[in-house]
Scaffold this active site. Structure first.
Site, PDB file in Angstrom:
ATOM      1  N   LYS A 198      -4.751 -17.678  -4.939  1.00 25.34           N
ATOM      2  CA  LYS A 198      -5.410 -17.988  -6.206  1.00 25.34           C
ATOM      3  C   LYS A 198      -4.865 -19.285  -6.807  1.00 25.34           C
ATOM      4  O   LYS A 198      -5.616 -20.088  -7.367  1.00 25.34           O
ATOM      5  CB  LYS A 198      -5.246 -16.813  -7.176  1.00 25.34           C
ATOM      6  CG  LYS A 198      -6.037 -15.581  -6.735  1.00 25.34           C
ATOM      7  CD  LYS A 198      -5.608 -14.320  -7.442  1.00 25.34           C
ATOM      8  CE  LYS A 198      -6.344 -13.111  -6.893  1.00 25.34           C
ATOM      9  NZ  LYS A 198      -5.864 -11.826  -7.434  1.00 25.34           N
TER      10      LYS A 198
ATOM     11  N   GLN B  76      -1.198  -9.737 -11.482  1.00 26.68           N
ATOM     12  CA  GLN B  76      -1.502  -9.237 -10.146  1.00 26.68           C
ATOM     13  C   GLN B  76      -1.241  -7.734 -10.085  1.00 26.68           C
ATOM     14  O   GLN B  76      -0.166  -7.260 -10.478  1.00 26.68           O
ATOM     15  CB  GLN B  76      -0.645  -9.960  -9.097  1.00 26.68           C
ATOM     16  CG  GLN B  76      -0.921  -9.533  -7.663  1.00 26.68           C
ATOM     17  CD  GLN B  76      -2.351  -9.818  -7.231  1.00 26.68           C
ATOM     18  OE1 GLN B  76      -2.901 -10.861  -7.545  1.00 26.68           O
ATOM     19  NE2 GLN B  76      -2.942  -8.892  -6.506  1.00 26.68           N
TER      20      GLN B  76
ATOM     21  N   ASP C 233      -9.546 -12.071 -15.899  1.00 30.34           N
ATOM     22  CA  ASP C 233      -9.705 -11.121 -14.792  1.00 30.34           C
ATOM     23  C   ASP C 233     -10.468  -9.877 -15.230  1.00 30.34           C
ATOM     24  O   ASP C 233     -10.742  -8.992 -14.428  1.00 30.34           O
ATOM     25  CB  ASP C 233      -8.320 -10.733 -14.256  1.00 30.34           C
ATOM     26  CG  ASP C 233      -8.382 -10.164 -12.839  1.00 30.34           C
ATOM     27  OD1 ASP C 233      -9.342 -10.464 -12.111  1.00 30.34           O
ATOM     28  OD2 ASP C 233      -7.448  -9.414 -12.462  1.00 30.34           O
TER      29      ASP C 233
END
Length: 304
Positions: free
Chosen positions: A76, A120, A143
């Site tokens: 990413k 994450q 996200d």
């Protein structure tokens, strides 16, 4: 983007053998569409920097040293760099407490130079993941993991989408899959994949059935689906015999040895469209993350 479809997709009738497809399933590849999305995000990031001097910035937070998670974060970050998006990496030890992680996420939420935050997941088992997600400012939740983001998806209000579900919808749209009136079966009910993808499908006027580990007669239910979203986290879990001929199969799983949640070889003999693993849903997830990071930077710069 020119639609990858060669024709308008129609769903088959399982009770009519003449409606069954005579060819193997076509692949729904996310690579090209994702590349186009990233290129457009890069253009917007450059325009923002040229006009205001502000560089869009994505902060990634990794707790522990899980090799797979570390690889995802690096990927990413590399994609961000190629798109002209700044990257701030925060790596915390595995023994980090929920309180310490929450404090770090709140610090990033208050940092005006950070426009998007990615925690994450999964985090180590001793951490309250939901508490950590809720420490992220919704304006920086690129996200789409907070309850605010889920509510926005459920009510059709403005907000950031969960990246994998949002990427799935964009892929379905690119391949001209008719969602209105279609029966979609979602296998999995996680708060960042299964549940939100069902909400987004419902918002597109599909009829949605959620299934999970406690569902009875799962194969029979899947057999009724025009669209199957497999997000169960078990390799080769969905078999070809479960599918209605001509069904659209979205494999959102990623297991060891590049294996999805759907038995690909079996499914391609029955489905009309199917996503490969890798190269299907995965690229779309990262592309939407970068697109939403630039959108967040634009919004925060405008309102600053």
């Amino acid at each position: 983007m020119t639609s990858p479809s060669n024709h308008t997709l129609t769903f088959s009738n399982p009770d009519d053998p003449k409606s069954a497809p005579r060819e193997a399933a076509r692949l729904m590849v996310g690579t090209d569409l994702a590349a186009e999305m990233v290129a457009k995000a890069a253009e917007r990031a450059k325009a923002l920097k040229d006009a205001t001097g502000v560089e869009a910035c994505l902060a990634t937070v990794l707790v522990g040293d899980d090799p797979a998670s570390a690889t995802y974060v690096r990927m990413k970050q590399n994609r961000s760099k190629k798109a002209g998006i700044g990257s701030l990496s925060v790596v915390l030890p595995a023994e980090t407490t929920t309180e310490e992680l929450v404090a770090e996420l709140r610090k990033l939420s208050e940092d005006p130079k950070v426009h998007g935050i990615l925690l994450q997941h999964p985090v180590p088992a001793h951490i309250d993941e939901r508490a950590a997600f809720e420490a992220i400012d919704p304006a920086k939740d690129v996200d789409g993991v907070t309850m605010h983001a889920f509510a926005a998806m459920a009510f059709g209000e403005p907000g950031f989408r969960s990246c994998t579900p949002g990427g799935i919808i964009r892929l379905l749209e690119a391949y001209d899959v008719p969602l209105a009136g279609a029966h979609a079966v979602v296998i999995g009910r996680s708060p960042i994949l299964g549940k939100p993808v069902g909400m987004l499908l419902l918002a597109s006027n599909a009829t949605v059935t959620y299934t999970h580990s406690k569902t009875r007669d799962l194969a029979d239910i899947v057999k009724t689906a025009d669209i199957v979203v497999a997000a169960v986290g078990k390799a080769n879990f969905v078999r070809g015999s479960w599918l209605k001929p001509g069904a659209v199969v979205i494999d959102a799983g990623y297991n060891e040895n590049n294996t999805g949640d759907v038995h690909f070889e079996e499914a391609t003999l029955v489905a009309g469209l199917i996503t490969p693993v890798p190269g299907g849903v995965g690229p779309m997830t990262i592309a939407l993350l970068l697109e939403q990071t630039v959108a967040a930077a634009e919004a925060q710069t405008t309102t600053a």
